[in-house]
Design a protein around this motif. Structure first.
Motif, PDB file in Angstrom:
ATOM      1  N   TYR A  51      89.910 -47.048 104.578  1.00  0.00           N
ATOM      2  CA  TYR A  51      89.764 -46.572 103.206  1.00  0.00           C
ATOM      3  C   TYR A  51      88.976 -47.619 102.425  1.00  0.00           C
ATOM      4  O   TYR A  51      89.520 -48.616 101.966  1.00  0.00           O
ATOM      5  CB  TYR A  51      91.111 -46.322 102.527  1.00  0.00           C
ATOM      6  N   SER A  52      87.682 -47.396 102.312  1.00  0.00           N
ATOM      7  CA  SER A  52      86.779 -48.339 101.648  1.00  0.00           C
ATOM      8  C   SER A  52      86.127 -47.638 100.462  1.00  0.00           C
ATOM      9  O   SER A  52      85.168 -46.879 100.639  1.00  0.00           O
ATOM     10  CB  SER A  52      85.702 -48.824 102.632  1.00  0.00           C
ATOM     11  N   PRO A  53      86.630 -47.854  99.239  1.00  0.00           N
ATOM     12  CA  PRO A  53      86.064 -47.166  98.074  1.00  0.00           C
ATOM     13  C   PRO A  53      84.564 -47.381  97.919  1.00  0.00           C
ATOM     14  O   PRO A  53      83.837 -46.440  97.553  1.00  0.00           O
ATOM     15  CB  PRO A  53      86.846 -47.772  96.898  1.00  0.00           C
ATOM     16  N   ALA A  70      98.682 -38.494 102.785  1.00  0.00           N
ATOM     17  CA  ALA A  70      99.173 -38.346 101.411  1.00  0.00           C
ATOM     18  C   ALA A  70      98.932 -39.628 100.618  1.00  0.00           C
ATOM     19  O   ALA A  70      98.579 -39.577  99.425  1.00  0.00           O
ATOM     20  CB  ALA A  70     100.657 -37.993 101.427  1.00  0.00           C
ATOM     21  N   GLU A  71      99.102 -40.782 101.248  1.00  0.00           N
ATOM     22  CA  GLU A  71      98.881 -42.049 100.559  1.00  0.00           C
ATOM     23  C   GLU A  71      97.430 -42.187 100.111  1.00  0.00           C
ATOM     24  O   GLU A  71      97.147 -42.541  98.960  1.00  0.00           O
ATOM     25  CB  GLU A  71      99.253 -43.231 101.474  1.00  0.00           C
ATOM     26  N   LEU A  76      92.557 -41.625  96.309  1.00  0.00           N
ATOM     27  CA  LEU A  76      91.328 -40.916  95.943  1.00  0.00           C
ATOM     28  C   LEU A  76      91.427 -40.349  94.534  1.00  0.00           C
ATOM     29  O   LEU A  76      90.464 -40.403  93.754  1.00  0.00           O
ATOM     30  CB  LEU A  76      91.061 -39.787  96.942  1.00  0.00           C
ATOM     31  N   GLU A  77      92.578 -39.807  94.188  1.00  0.00           N
ATOM     32  CA  GLU A  77      92.768 -39.261  92.859  1.00  0.00           C
ATOM     33  C   GLU A  77      92.728 -40.362  91.801  1.00  0.00           C
ATOM     34  O   GLU A  77      92.153 -40.184  90.725  1.00  0.00           O
ATOM     35  CB  GLU A  77      94.090 -38.496  92.798  1.00  0.00           C
ATOM     36  N   CYS A  78      93.312 -41.514  92.140  1.00  0.00           N
ATOM     37  CA  CYS A  78      93.358 -42.640  91.197  1.00  0.00           C
ATOM     38  C   CYS A  78      91.999 -43.330  91.082  1.00  0.00           C
ATOM     39  O   CYS A  78      91.521 -43.597  89.970  1.00  0.00           O
ATOM     40  CB  CYS A  78      94.420 -43.634  91.641  1.00  0.00           C
ATOM     41  N   ASP A  83      89.600 -34.072  92.292  1.00  0.00           N
ATOM     42  CA  ASP A  83      90.524 -32.958  92.138  1.00  0.00           C
ATOM     43  C   ASP A  83      91.225 -32.695  93.463  1.00  0.00           C
ATOM     44  O   ASP A  83      90.588 -32.677  94.523  1.00  0.00           O
ATOM     45  CB  ASP A  83      89.743 -31.718  91.704  1.00  0.00           C
ATOM     46  N   ASP A  84      92.534 -32.464  93.387  1.00  0.00           N
ATOM     47  CA  ASP A  84      93.273 -32.275  94.640  1.00  0.00           C
ATOM     48  C   ASP A  84      92.887 -30.988  95.371  1.00  0.00           C
ATOM     49  O   ASP A  84      93.235 -30.800  96.533  1.00  0.00           O
ATOM     50  CB  ASP A  84      94.783 -32.347  94.414  1.00  0.00           C
TER      51      ASP A  84
END
Length: 219
Positions: A51-53, A70-71, A76-78, A83-84
């Motif tokens: 997970y590399s923004p 889920a984590e 991604l939302e934060c 949008d989910d």
């Protein structure tokens, strides 16, 4: 057609697939350019080399879909305000799922002392007429997967210790041998592992298992 023809880019745990203007990234990391071309991004778990923004920002576009834990969905939302509706939450127990871009994904178990089985997943990806099994960060391969190409982790530090023995043994024990094995997840974050791919290919070849090493962007 060579099953590696749709494979555009491999770096560490990142593999990119492209066919007919459809682009799928798995764990984008160390991406070489600002492509903004991803139709689907799969993120197998939340560790920083998966997970590399920064890399997600380089490849995502407005309508990119995501498949992840889920984590990571919460991240991604934060981090991006995604949008989910564009995020499919998966675990290793989740069913096979198809996407509008034509990719079909089935998460599978991936686990070791650094990655509990509930933490992330490996995946079986059907794309461009081929089936790809990406092991994810694990010490254990799923033996009932049938695939044209197996991308198998071989850093030997965080995942798959004694990979020169364990990987050939586990591949040989699969119900159906992969058409081809490609080593990945080595060399980038641990320079001492940069020859692991060549070593694993030698061990697999000696066991009669076809293997191809990714070198400088070419197979």
């Amino acid at each position: 057609m060579d099953p590696l023809e749709p494979v555009r880019f491999v770096k560490h745990g990142c593999v990119c697939f492209e066919s007919d203007d459809t682009v799928v990234y798995v764990d984008p990391y160390k991406v070489p350019d600002d492509a903004h071309d991803a139709d689907l991004i799969v993120i197998t778990h939340s560790h920083g080399d998966h997970y590399s923004p920064e890399d997600i920002e380089r490849v995502r576009k407005e309508d990119t879909c995501f498949a992840t834990t889920a984590e990571v969905a919460r991240l991604l939302e934060c981090d991006f305000g995604i949008d989910d509706d564009y995020i499919s939450e998966l675990s290793f127990e989740a069913p096979r799922i198809g996407f509008e871009c034509g990719a079909v994904l089935e998460p599978v178990a991936a686990e070791n002392k650094n990655h509990p089985v509930s933490f992330g997943f490996g995946l079986v990806l059907e794309f461009a007429g081929f089936t790809y099994y990406l092991s994810g960060d694990t010490d254990v391969l799923v033996d009932n997967v049938q695939c044209d190409v197996l991308f198998v982790v071989c850093d030997g530090i965080w995942n798959m210790p004694d990979y020169e023995k364990s990987v050939p043994a586990q591949v040989a024990a699969m119900d159906v041998l992969p058409g081809l094995v490609v080593p990945y997840h080595y060399g980038v974050d641990a320079p001492s592992t940069k020859e692991n791919g060549a070593r694993l290919c030698a061990a697999l070849t000696a066991a009669g298992i076809p293997c191809r090493e990714w070198k400088k962007g070419l197979f």
